[in-house]
Scaffold this motif. Structure first.
Motif, short mmCIF file in Angstrom:
data_model
loop_
_atom_site.label_atom_id
_atom_site.label_comp_id
_atom_site.label_asym_id
_atom_site.label_seq_id
_atom_site.Cartn_x
_atom_site.Cartn_y
_atom_site.Cartn_z
N ASP A 185 0.81 -1.22 0.00
CA ASP A 185 0.00 0.00 0.00
C ASP A 185 0.85 1.27 0.00
N PRO A 199 -5.07 1.11 -4.02
CA PRO A 199 -5.66 0.20 -3.03
C PRO A 199 -6.51 -0.91 -3.63
N ARG A 200 -7.26 -0.60 -4.70
CA ARG A 200 -8.09 -1.67 -5.28
C ARG A 200 -7.21 -2.81 -5.80
N ARG A 210 -4.15 -3.61 -4.90
CA ARG A 210 -3.51 -4.35 -3.80
C ARG A 210 -4.50 -5.29 -3.14
N LYS A 211 -5.73 -4.84 -2.92
CA LYS A 211 -6.72 -5.69 -2.26
C LYS A 211 -7.11 -6.87 -3.16
N LEU A 243 -4.23 -9.29 -2.82
CA LEU A 243 -4.37 -9.91 -1.49
C LEU A 243 -5.38 -11.05 -1.55
N ALA A 244 -6.52 -10.79 -2.19
CA ALA A 244 -7.58 -11.80 -2.26
C ALA A 244 -7.13 -13.00 -3.09
N ILE A 248 -1.56 4.68 -0.47
CA ILE A 248 -2.40 5.34 0.53
C ILE A 248 -1.71 5.52 1.87
N LEU A 249 -0.54 4.90 2.05
CA LEU A 249 0.11 4.99 3.37
C LEU A 249 1.13 6.12 3.40
#
Lengths: 420, 420
Positions: free
Chosen positions: A154, A159-160, A162-163, A166-167, A319-320
């Motif tokens: 991140d 973010p989309r 990365r998520k 992740l999934a 985002i971080l």
């Protein structure tokens, strides 16, 4: 991602028949396929690996098996790990170009990855056992860590995306399960799959398994491993997953890839350098090699820090720790303060993971050739004892160890205390 | 999970036509549908909410809109949040039976959840504004936190199931994005959507936005929020998401649900109690109410600790802190040592999240009625200033605050210092 009923393991005879029409192979190896020389060379714990030599060149064919090769078909393991390995190799190539073998072909149903044959590369662990200093390895590995860990997180990704990643990798359950059990739990009790150099180690093994702080801290590390889904990890970054020449470094075998804590890859890699350090006295007079290895740890971490910091300053678009709050307000020091915090946490956690990795490689199922190739079991036990002791210190004392040189000093003290 | 082209917002007139044939509604509300009394009562930021009264009873119909209601259709928001809300309500009911409204019907395509009408329940925040002490709320919320957070985690779930849930909820990107921006970033710079009680707060707002430690720590909390995917969170557990009677507590509106850090739900809830505490002097002479609220925080945390510990000892069947290493070795104290560590970390992180929640509710887009209903802006500003100051202290000083009573003492000091 179910496994496929049509799966067939390759062998040296069927491989040319089955893969001989693939342009990607024919282009690199050269035809006709019936003239290919095929050798199975897999010496890892999980897969089939073939070297395929043709008139024009050589390629590697790697195929997953539906079970753990080291244990047999009593331990099933899904073929889809090949999918995760392929995906991870692709991501690593994007994030650190040139750091992994070139992929020529992927077949998810047959769990086959065809890739570049690396020559004259040797496995880094093998080089260390042979007492060979590889001058590029540490620097390249520091860069690989910084680039893959930063760019998969991140800190860098939308973010989309990365998520979504992740999934996808959250489905690599069985390989995570191996790490969760074999690294963080089994070594700390009398688990069925454990083994160790006996009986010289019985004393210290009993001590470690009775050590409450060791057990609690190992579980804290497992908690982090399982729940801090920060970036795409290699997942098994030991020196057996690295191929090197004097001038080049390639990282292989990322089938354990998943979203986990940055510190895991860092800690596992450093741990394997320290273990190699402790194994050296079992292989001969290795003063220069020992100095090279401790220096190597320093170089990995220094390079990692420098490259991670460079990316932090130049590519921190996720985002971080957004620029909006720091650089865009003229607050450069604020961003540096945050960077220090993030690096300090990676360091501390990496030491914890390094400690667990040392313990599991000596007390658990999968051992390191560094120690295993020492024939004299009493000598081997003394080498391993040093690593076990350092591992305990790193795992339990990690919050109060602030630099590589503190760990290296500890390693040198242990090396002197416990003589051959 | 794409949004659906056939989506149509309900209104009071079309609702009986569209939902009038559903057995679940007819059974509870009673037919015929054309006699239903329908009122739209949504006062939240995101959705339509209808109260539907029939001859036999009353139900709630909640429908998501494809944009943020508070802002308008310039801010699109996917309808699938209804899917996440429904799934989270189902999980919460499994994990803490009776803690959420009963679901009568779910329509993913139309983003409609039909649920039990809670009566004579009031919104907990409303009760606090009115100076009503609700005797069950704190205890029930402590239980809700412990049960949902523990049972959704690797402490309790089989790893495959937990990773599957993690992957499903990882798709709730847009709602996470709201929290990531509105809670952790916007309040700390001059973002477009921010607003605050002006001009009395300008001074302290400027101070906070220039405070490097505040900004760095808020980003550390954001890092945790985004990457510590530990358990299924409610995701927005403020006192406006709680409905109560004297004898019962229900938690509503979990559309922000996702896998995040346990401490987030805990911190947000405690924060809203402390904010209510600071708002009380704006509503009248509220000494008893203030004492009730500080006591409430204590009761939430004490209940949470006790219930979490009970579950730890009795239901710790997941992969973390396995019994194999502790109880099964006769090492009960080892498991207690690990429990203390886990609870201490939840506490510390909860204080950080509480600090961010206080700041965002006063400086960001979405404010709390506790403060907003204070008409005199000078009085309101003084109340809000106390909360902002406590928030700063919690966020930056969280590692050195070890008990609820320390925070409550701080709150009382601030309350005395900054008089009405």
């Amino acid at each position: 991602m179910a496994d496929f009923a049509g799966f067939e393991p390759l062998n040296a005879k069927t491989l040319p028949q089955r893969l001989g029409q693939l342009p990607a192979l024919l282009d690199t190896a050269g035809g006709p396929a019936e003239n290919w020389q095929v050798r199975e060379v897999g010496d890892g714990n999980l897969n089939l690996v073939f070297i395929v030599e043709g008139s024009a060149g050589t390629v590697i064919v790697k195929q997953a098996l539906p079970y753990v090769r080291l244990v047999g078909d009593s331990w099933p393991l899904p073929l889809k790990r090949s999918f995760f390995e392929h995906k991870a190799l692709t991501r690593q190539e994007e994030r650190d170009p040139g750091s992994v073998p070139r992929i020529l072909h992927f077949d998810g149903e047959q769990a086959i990855i065809v890739m570049e044959f690396l020559t004259p590369h040797v496995i880094l662990r093998r080089a260390f056992i042979d007492g060979r200093q590889m001058p590029r390895a540490s620097r390249d590995l520091g860069l690989f860590l910084a680039r893959t860990l930063f760019r998969g997180s991140d800190l860098a990704m939308p973010p989309r995306e990365r998520k979504e990643e992740l999934a996808v990798f959250a489905d690599n359950v069985e390989l995570c399960d191996i790490t969760e059990n074999l690294v963080f739990s089994d070594p700390y009790f009398d688990a069925k799959l454990n083994r160790h150099t006996s009986p010289e180690l019985d004393g210290i093994v009993a001590q470690l398994r009775a050590d409450r702080d060791v057990k609690v801290e190992a579980q804290v590390m497992k908690h982090l491993f399982a729940n801090k889904n920060e970036t795409l990890l290699h997942g098994d970054l030991h020196t057996g997953s690295v191929m090197v020449t004097e001038t080049e470094t390639r990282v292989i075998d990322p089938e354990f890839a998943f979203y986990g804590p940055m510190a895991f890859d860092v800690g596992v890699l450093l741990s394997n350098f320290w273990m190699s350090y402790f194994s050296q006295s079992g292989h001969g007079e290795r003063g220069a090699m020992q100095a090279y290895l401790l220096n190597g740890v320093d170089e990995i971490w220094t390079t990692f820090r420098a490259e991670f910091s460079r990316l932090w300053r130049g590519e921190r678009n996720g985002i971080l720790y957004q620029r909006t709050l720091f650089e865009d307000q003229g607050d450069h020091l604020g961003s540096e303060q945050a960077l220090s915090r993030v690096l300090a946490e990676i360091w501390t956690d990496a030491l914890g993971f390094a400690g667990c990795e040392m313990h599991r490689r000596i007390l658990g199922l999968a051992h390191n050739a560094d120690f295993e190739t020492i024939d004299d079991s009493a000598v081997r036990a003394r080498c391993e004892t040093k690593a076990l002791k350092l591992g305990r210190q790193l795992l339990v004392g990690r919050r109060h160890i602030h630099s590589v040189s503190e760990v290296n000093d500890l390693a040198e003290q242990l090396e002197k205390e416990i003589v051959r």
